[in-house]
Design a protein around this motif. Structure first.
Motif, PDB file in Angstrom:
ATOM      1  N   MET A 114       0.886  -1.280  -0.119  1.00 29.42           N
ATOM      2  CA  MET A 114       0.080  -0.074  -0.173  1.00 29.42           C
ATOM      3  C   MET A 114       0.752   1.136  -0.049  1.00 29.42           C
ATOM      4  O   MET A 114       0.429   2.443  -0.218  1.00 29.42           O
ATOM      5  CB  MET A 114      -0.910  -0.118   1.371  1.00 29.42           C
ATOM      6  CG  MET A 114      -2.136   0.862   1.118  1.00 29.42           C
ATOM      7  SD  MET A 114      -3.374   0.503  -0.053  1.00 29.42           S
ATOM      8  CE  MET A 114      -4.248  -0.856   0.364  1.00 29.42           C
ATOM      9  N   ASP A 115       2.084   1.060   0.490  1.00 28.89           N
ATOM     10  CA  ASP A 115       2.939   2.173   0.398  1.00 28.89           C
ATOM     11  C   ASP A 115       3.177   2.741  -1.027  1.00 28.89           C
ATOM     12  O   ASP A 115       3.435   4.004  -0.928  1.00 28.89           O
ATOM     13  CB  ASP A 115       4.106   1.860   1.299  1.00 28.89           C
ATOM     14  CG  ASP A 115       5.020   3.405   1.919  1.00 28.89           C
ATOM     15  OD1 ASP A 115       4.455   4.181   2.119  1.00 28.89           O
ATOM     16  OD2 ASP A 115       6.209   3.278   1.466  1.00 28.89           O
ATOM     17  N   ARG A 153      -2.326  -0.987 -11.464  1.00 28.74           N
ATOM     18  CA  ARG A 153      -1.091  -1.174 -11.844  1.00 28.74           C
ATOM     19  C   ARG A 153      -0.245  -1.975 -10.411  1.00 28.74           C
ATOM     20  O   ARG A 153       0.784  -2.720 -10.724  1.00 28.74           O
ATOM     21  CB  ARG A 153      -0.101   0.116 -12.081  1.00 28.74           C
ATOM     22  CG  ARG A 153       1.134  -0.008 -12.614  1.00 28.74           C
ATOM     23  CD  ARG A 153       2.057   1.112 -13.036  1.00 28.74           C
ATOM     24  NE  ARG A 153       2.308   1.967 -11.994  1.00 28.74           N
ATOM     25  CZ  ARG A 153       1.781   3.299 -11.699  1.00 28.74           C
ATOM     26  NH1 ARG A 153       1.028   3.604 -12.422  1.00 28.74           N
ATOM     27  NH2 ARG A 153       2.011   3.882 -10.475  1.00 28.74           N
ATOM     28  N   HIS A 154      -0.572  -1.630  -9.403  1.00 27.66           N
ATOM     29  CA  HIS A 154      -0.287  -2.287  -8.124  1.00 27.66           C
ATOM     30  C   HIS A 154      -0.889  -3.537  -7.906  1.00 27.66           C
ATOM     31  O   HIS A 154      -0.590  -4.219  -6.598  1.00 27.66           O
ATOM     32  CB  HIS A 154      -0.037  -1.461  -6.957  1.00 27.66           C
ATOM     33  CG  HIS A 154       0.933  -0.254  -7.337  1.00 27.66           C
ATOM     34  ND1 HIS A 154       2.166  -0.309  -7.009  1.00 27.66           N
ATOM     35  CD2 HIS A 154       0.772   1.352  -7.464  1.00 27.66           C
ATOM     36  CE1 HIS A 154       2.805   0.767  -7.367  1.00 27.66           C
ATOM     37  NE2 HIS A 154       2.047   1.805  -7.623  1.00 27.66           N
ATOM     38  N   GLY A 155      -1.650  -4.168  -9.011  1.00 28.09           N
ATOM     39  CA  GLY A 155      -2.213  -5.654  -8.590  1.00 28.09           C
ATOM     40  C   GLY A 155      -3.584  -5.385  -7.777  1.00 28.09           C
ATOM     41  O   GLY A 155      -3.924  -6.368  -7.450  1.00 28.09           O
ATOM     42  N   ALA A 156      -4.238  -4.356  -7.538  1.00 27.99           N
ATOM     43  CA  ALA A 156      -5.506  -4.593  -6.955  1.00 27.99           C
ATOM     44  C   ALA A 156      -6.566  -4.824  -7.794  1.00 27.99           C
ATOM     45  O   ALA A 156      -7.048  -4.130  -8.736  1.00 27.99           O
ATOM     46  CB  ALA A 156      -5.537  -3.015  -6.201  1.00 27.99           C
ATOM     47  N   ASN A 157      -6.840  -5.976  -7.849  1.00 27.56           N
ATOM     48  CA  ASN A 157      -8.127  -6.775  -8.708  1.00 27.56           C
ATOM     49  C   ASN A 157      -9.429  -5.941  -8.203  1.00 27.56           C
ATOM     50  O   ASN A 157     -10.195  -5.750  -9.027  1.00 27.56           O
ATOM     51  CB  ASN A 157      -8.159  -8.236  -8.521  1.00 27.56           C
ATOM     52  CG  ASN A 157      -6.754  -8.676  -9.267  1.00 27.56           C
ATOM     53  OD1 ASN A 157      -6.305  -8.230 -10.160  1.00 27.56           O
ATOM     54  ND2 ASN A 157      -6.493  -9.846  -8.747  1.00 27.56           N
ATOM     55  N   LYS A 179     -11.102   1.138   0.239  1.00 24.71           N
ATOM     56  CA  LYS A 179     -11.663   1.055   1.454  1.00 24.71           C
ATOM     57  C   LYS A 179     -10.250   0.746   2.428  1.00 24.71           C
ATOM     58  O   LYS A 179     -10.382   1.237   3.444  1.00 24.71           O
ATOM     59  CB  LYS A 179     -12.573  -0.071   1.749  1.00 24.71           C
ATOM     60  CG  LYS A 179     -13.201  -0.223   2.953  1.00 24.71           C
ATOM     61  CD  LYS A 179     -14.082  -1.163   3.202  1.00 24.71           C
ATOM     62  CE  LYS A 179     -14.726  -1.395   4.596  1.00 24.71           C
ATOM     63  NZ  LYS A 179     -15.477  -2.526   4.702  1.00 24.71           N
ATOM     64  N   CYS A 180      -9.560  -0.184   2.062  1.00 24.48           N
ATOM     65  CA  CYS A 180      -8.244  -0.787   2.901  1.00 24.48           C
ATOM     66  C   CYS A 180      -7.184   0.663   2.964  1.00 24.48           C
ATOM     67  O   CYS A 180      -6.814   1.017   4.049  1.00 24.48           O
ATOM     68  CB  CYS A 180      -7.559  -1.696   2.313  1.00 24.48           C
ATOM     69  SG  CYS A 180      -8.534  -3.055   2.486  1.00 24.48           S
ATOM     70  N   PHE A 181      -7.337   1.560   1.817  1.00 20.12           N
ATOM     71  CA  PHE A 181      -6.204   2.668   1.890  1.00 20.12           C
ATOM     72  C   PHE A 181      -6.859   3.557   2.704  1.00 20.12           C
ATOM     73  O   PHE A 181      -6.183   4.410   3.723  1.00 20.12           O
ATOM     74  CB  PHE A 181      -6.264   3.261   0.358  1.00 20.12           C
ATOM     75  CG  PHE A 181      -5.370   4.408   0.419  1.00 20.12           C
ATOM     76  CD1 PHE A 181      -4.431   4.068  -0.382  1.00 20.12           C
ATOM     77  CD2 PHE A 181      -5.535   5.612   0.366  1.00 20.12           C
ATOM     78  CE1 PHE A 181      -3.234   5.292  -0.708  1.00 20.12           C
ATOM     79  CE2 PHE A 181      -5.049   6.826   0.341  1.00 20.12           C
ATOM     80  CZ  PHE A 181      -3.744   6.747  -0.177  1.00 20.12           C
ATOM     81  N   LYS A 182      -7.968   3.965   2.810  1.00 18.86           N
ATOM     82  CA  LYS A 182      -8.892   4.782   3.689  1.00 18.86           C
ATOM     83  C   LYS A 182      -8.730   4.679   5.066  1.00 18.86           C
ATOM     84  O   LYS A 182      -8.610   5.282   5.995  1.00 18.86           O
ATOM     85  CB  LYS A 182     -10.206   5.250   3.193  1.00 18.86           C
ATOM     86  CG  LYS A 182     -10.970   6.231   4.223  1.00 18.86           C
ATOM     87  CD  LYS A 182     -12.303   6.461   3.606  1.00 18.86           C
ATOM     88  CE  LYS A 182     -12.730   7.811   4.187  1.00 18.86           C
ATOM     89  NZ  LYS A 182     -14.057   8.206   3.887  1.00 18.86           N
ATOM     90  N   GLU A 183      -8.862   3.073   5.312  1.00 23.90           N
ATOM     91  CA  GLU A 183      -8.699   2.714   6.910  1.00 23.90           C
ATOM     92  C   GLU A 183      -7.181   3.102   7.300  1.00 23.90           C
ATOM     93  O   GLU A 183      -7.026   3.292   8.376  1.00 23.90           O
ATOM     94  CB  GLU A 183      -9.034   1.462   6.860  1.00 23.90           C
ATOM     95  CG  GLU A 183     -10.552   0.946   6.511  1.00 23.90           C
ATOM     96  CD  GLU A 183     -10.908  -0.492   6.926  1.00 23.90           C
ATOM     97  OE1 GLU A 183     -10.366  -1.248   7.011  1.00 23.90           O
ATOM     98  OE2 GLU A 183     -12.059  -0.620   6.496  1.00 23.90           O
ATOM     99  N   LEU A 184      -6.456   2.654   6.395  1.00 24.76           N
ATOM    100  CA  LEU A 184      -4.870   2.725   6.920  1.00 24.76           C
ATOM    101  C   LEU A 184      -4.318   4.356   6.953  1.00 24.76           C
ATOM    102  O   LEU A 184      -3.764   4.521   7.848  1.00 24.76           O
ATOM    103  CB  LEU A 184      -4.175   2.027   5.501  1.00 24.76           C
ATOM    104  CG  LEU A 184      -2.548   1.928   5.980  1.00 24.76           C
ATOM    105  CD1 LEU A 184      -2.087   1.287   7.227  1.00 24.76           C
ATOM    106  CD2 LEU A 184      -1.819   1.194   4.556  1.00 24.76           C
ATOM    107  N   TYR A 185      -4.872   5.077   5.971  1.00 27.57           N
ATOM    108  CA  TYR A 185      -4.431   6.553   5.768  1.00 27.57           C
ATOM    109  C   TYR A 185      -5.325   7.495   6.526  1.00 27.57           C
ATOM    110  O   TYR A 185      -4.915   8.524   6.514  1.00 27.57           O
ATOM    111  CB  TYR A 185      -3.894   6.737   4.756  1.00 27.57           C
ATOM    112  CG  TYR A 185      -2.667   5.980   4.274  1.00 27.57           C
ATOM    113  CD1 TYR A 185      -1.452   5.994   4.870  1.00 27.57           C
ATOM    114  CD2 TYR A 185      -2.861   5.048   3.149  1.00 27.57           C
ATOM    115  CE1 TYR A 185      -0.478   5.335   4.344  1.00 27.57           C
ATOM    116  CE2 TYR A 185      -1.750   4.069   2.588  1.00 27.57           C
ATOM    117  CZ  TYR A 185      -0.520   4.275   3.371  1.00 27.57           C
ATOM    118  OH  TYR A 185       0.576   3.632   2.821  1.00 27.57           O
ATOM    119  N   GLY A 186      -6.655   7.354   6.682  1.00 26.49           N
ATOM    120  CA  GLY A 186      -7.477   8.167   7.188  1.00 26.49           C
ATOM    121  C   GLY A 186      -8.160   8.799   6.081  1.00 26.49           C
ATOM    122  O   GLY A 186      -9.060   9.757   6.638  1.00 26.49           O
TER     123      GLY A 186
END
Length: 59
Positions: free
Chosen positions: A1-2, A21-25, A32-39
Motif C-alpha cells: 500500500m505504501d 498497476r499495483h495489482g489491486a483486482n 476502502k483499505c487505503f482509507k482505513e490505513l491512511y484516514g
C-alpha cells in the motif's frame, strides 16, 4: 500500500489506474483499505496535499 500512497501523491494518474498497476483486482476494496490505513481516500489525500493541507509524510 505504501507504493500506492507514493503514486497517489507523486503522479497525476487516475486513482483506479494506480491501484490496477499495483495489482489491486478489487479497486473498491483496495480503496476502502487505503482509507482505513491512511484516514483519507486517495482522492482526498491528493487534493489535501495539492492544497498544502497536509504533508506527504505519512509515517
Amino acid at each position: 500500500m505504501d507504493a500506492i500512497y507514493q503514486d497517489v501523491l507523486g503522479t497525476n494518474q487516475p486513482i483506479k489506474t494506480i491501484f490496477a498497476r499495483h495489482g489491486a483486482n478489487n479497486v473498491k476494496l483496495a480503496m476502502k483499505c487505503f482509507k482505513e490505513l491512511y484516514g483519507k481516500s486517495p482522492n482526498q489525500l491528493r487534493h489535501l496535499t495539492a492544497d498544502g493541507g497536509i504533508s506527504d509524510n505519512h509515517e
